[in-house]
Design a protein around this motif. Sequence first.
Motif, PDB file in Angstrom:
ATOM      1  N   VAL A 248       0.847  -1.201   0.000  1.00 35.81           N
ATOM      2  CA  VAL A 248       0.000   0.000   0.000  1.00 35.81           C
ATOM      3  C   VAL A 248       0.882   1.250   0.000  1.00 35.81           C
ATOM      4  O   VAL A 248       0.591   2.236  -0.693  1.00 35.81           O
ATOM      5  N   ALA A 249       1.973   1.222   0.772  1.00 31.14           N
ATOM      6  CA  ALA A 249       2.908   2.352   0.754  1.00 31.14           C
ATOM      7  C   ALA A 249       3.529   2.509  -0.630  1.00 31.14           C
ATOM      8  O   ALA A 249       3.674   3.624  -1.139  1.00 31.14           O
ATOM      9  N   TYR A 250       3.880   1.380  -1.253  1.00 31.26           N
ATOM     10  CA  TYR A 250       4.456   1.415  -2.595  1.00 31.26           C
ATOM     11  C   TYR A 250       3.478   2.031  -3.600  1.00 31.26           C
ATOM     12  O   TYR A 250       3.871   2.709  -4.535  1.00 31.26           O
ATOM     13  N   ALA A 251       2.160   1.806  -3.356  1.00 23.26           N
ATOM     14  CA  ALA A 251       1.139   2.358  -4.250  1.00 23.26           C
ATOM     15  C   ALA A 251       0.954   3.861  -4.069  1.00 23.26           C
ATOM     16  O   ALA A 251       0.241   4.495  -4.836  1.00 23.26           O
ATOM     17  N   GLY A 252       1.592   4.436  -3.031  1.00 22.11           N
ATOM     18  CA  GLY A 252       1.533   5.883  -2.856  1.00 22.11           C
ATOM     19  C   GLY A 252       0.767   6.356  -1.636  1.00 22.11           C
ATOM     20  O   GLY A 252       0.723   7.554  -1.365  1.00 22.11           O
ATOM     21  N   ASP A 253       0.143   5.445  -0.878  1.00 21.27           N
ATOM     22  CA  ASP A 253      -0.532   5.829   0.358  1.00 21.27           C
ATOM     23  C   ASP A 253       0.463   5.720   1.515  1.00 21.27           C
ATOM     24  O   ASP A 253       1.625   5.371   1.320  1.00 21.27           O
ATOM     25  N   ASP A 254      -0.012   5.968   2.740  1.00 18.11           N
ATOM     26  CA  ASP A 254       0.919   5.928   3.873  1.00 18.11           C
ATOM     27  C   ASP A 254       1.221   4.509   4.343  1.00 18.11           C
ATOM     28  O   ASP A 254       2.095   4.300   5.181  1.00 18.11           O
ATOM     29  N   GLY A 255       0.505   3.527   3.833  1.00 17.39           N
ATOM     30  CA  GLY A 255       0.780   2.135   4.164  1.00 17.39           C
ATOM     31  C   GLY A 255       0.040   1.611   5.366  1.00 17.39           C
ATOM     32  O   GLY A 255       0.033   0.404   5.607  1.00 17.39           O
ATOM     33  N   MET A 256      -0.599   2.476   6.145  1.00 17.99           N
ATOM     34  CA  MET A 256      -1.312   2.034   7.337  1.00 17.99           C
ATOM     35  C   MET A 256      -2.734   1.629   6.950  1.00 17.99           C
ATOM     36  O   MET A 256      -3.481   2.425   6.382  1.00 17.99           O
ATOM     37  N   MET A 257      -3.087   0.377   7.269  1.00 16.31           N
ATOM     38  CA  MET A 257      -4.387  -0.163   6.878  1.00 16.31           C
ATOM     39  C   MET A 257      -5.179  -0.605   8.106  1.00 16.31           C
ATOM     40  O   MET A 257      -4.625  -1.213   9.030  1.00 16.31           O
ATOM     41  N   ILE A 258      -6.465  -0.309   8.075  1.00 14.83           N
ATOM     42  CA  ILE A 258      -7.382  -0.826   9.089  1.00 14.83           C
ATOM     43  C   ILE A 258      -8.061  -2.046   8.479  1.00 14.83           C
ATOM     44  O   ILE A 258      -8.657  -1.965   7.403  1.00 14.83           O
ATOM     45  N   GLU A 259      -7.930  -3.189   9.174  1.00 10.76           N
ATOM     46  CA  GLU A 259      -8.398  -4.456   8.622  1.00 10.76           C
ATOM     47  C   GLU A 259      -9.020  -5.320   9.711  1.00 10.76           C
ATOM     48  O   GLU A 259      -8.695  -5.177  10.891  1.00 10.76           O
ATOM     49  N   ALA A 260      -9.859  -6.254   9.287  1.00  8.00           N
ATOM     50  CA  ALA A 260     -10.289  -7.319  10.181  1.00  8.00           C
ATOM     51  C   ALA A 260      -9.118  -8.289  10.340  1.00  8.00           C
ATOM     52  O   ALA A 260      -8.311  -8.452   9.421  1.00  8.00           O
TER      53      ALA A 260
END
Length: 198
Positions: free
Chosen positions: A71-83
């Motif tokens: 996700v960080a590589y895709a340009g976001d901050d990489g922090m994900m909220i997940e189940a």
Amino acid sequence: MNNPDYRPISRVVLSDGFTTLSRQEFALRRRDGTWQQTDREVFERGHGACCLPYDRETDTVVLTRQFRVAVAYAGDDGMMIEAPAGHLDGVDAQTRIRAELEEETGYQVGTLYHVGNYYMSPGSISAYQSLFLAQFTAADKVGKGGGLPEEGEDIAVVHMPLEEALNMVREGRIRDGKTVILIQELALRLARGEAIFA
């Protein structure tokens, strides 16, 4: 294989690390009856399991927050909220998700309610996720959670009202596909007045 219109030809492993990346060459019968040969890269990580724990008394779900390098590589901050989720690694889905729930959140749950098996990215990933709902209460806390540091995990446990989770889905702040499915499925079942997860 159950598809007479698909003929595998070859598989070449391109990388074999955390996931296996292979090039699959195959022939596919087109709708006009002709055969076309092509190839695609496939990530082979194995199937996984994911569960959304829900506390009916407080109308709260338990989620996790952790860093995802893709996700960080895709340009976001990489922090994900997940189940909470994990790869099966040779065990059945219910056994795996019970272990992951305890490792990641510190909770043990009772009955697991199977929602379905879903491919998250069928264009390139061969794995599906077995999705579950479960109930929990504060009394089901048996550990601190947080994941396994030896596996590079640093997982925050997030308690959140279901309505807030739904709003975060609508606003694009929860963007993990399997988590979105589970939050919406839980809300739908509750709105229909169904027996809690039946």
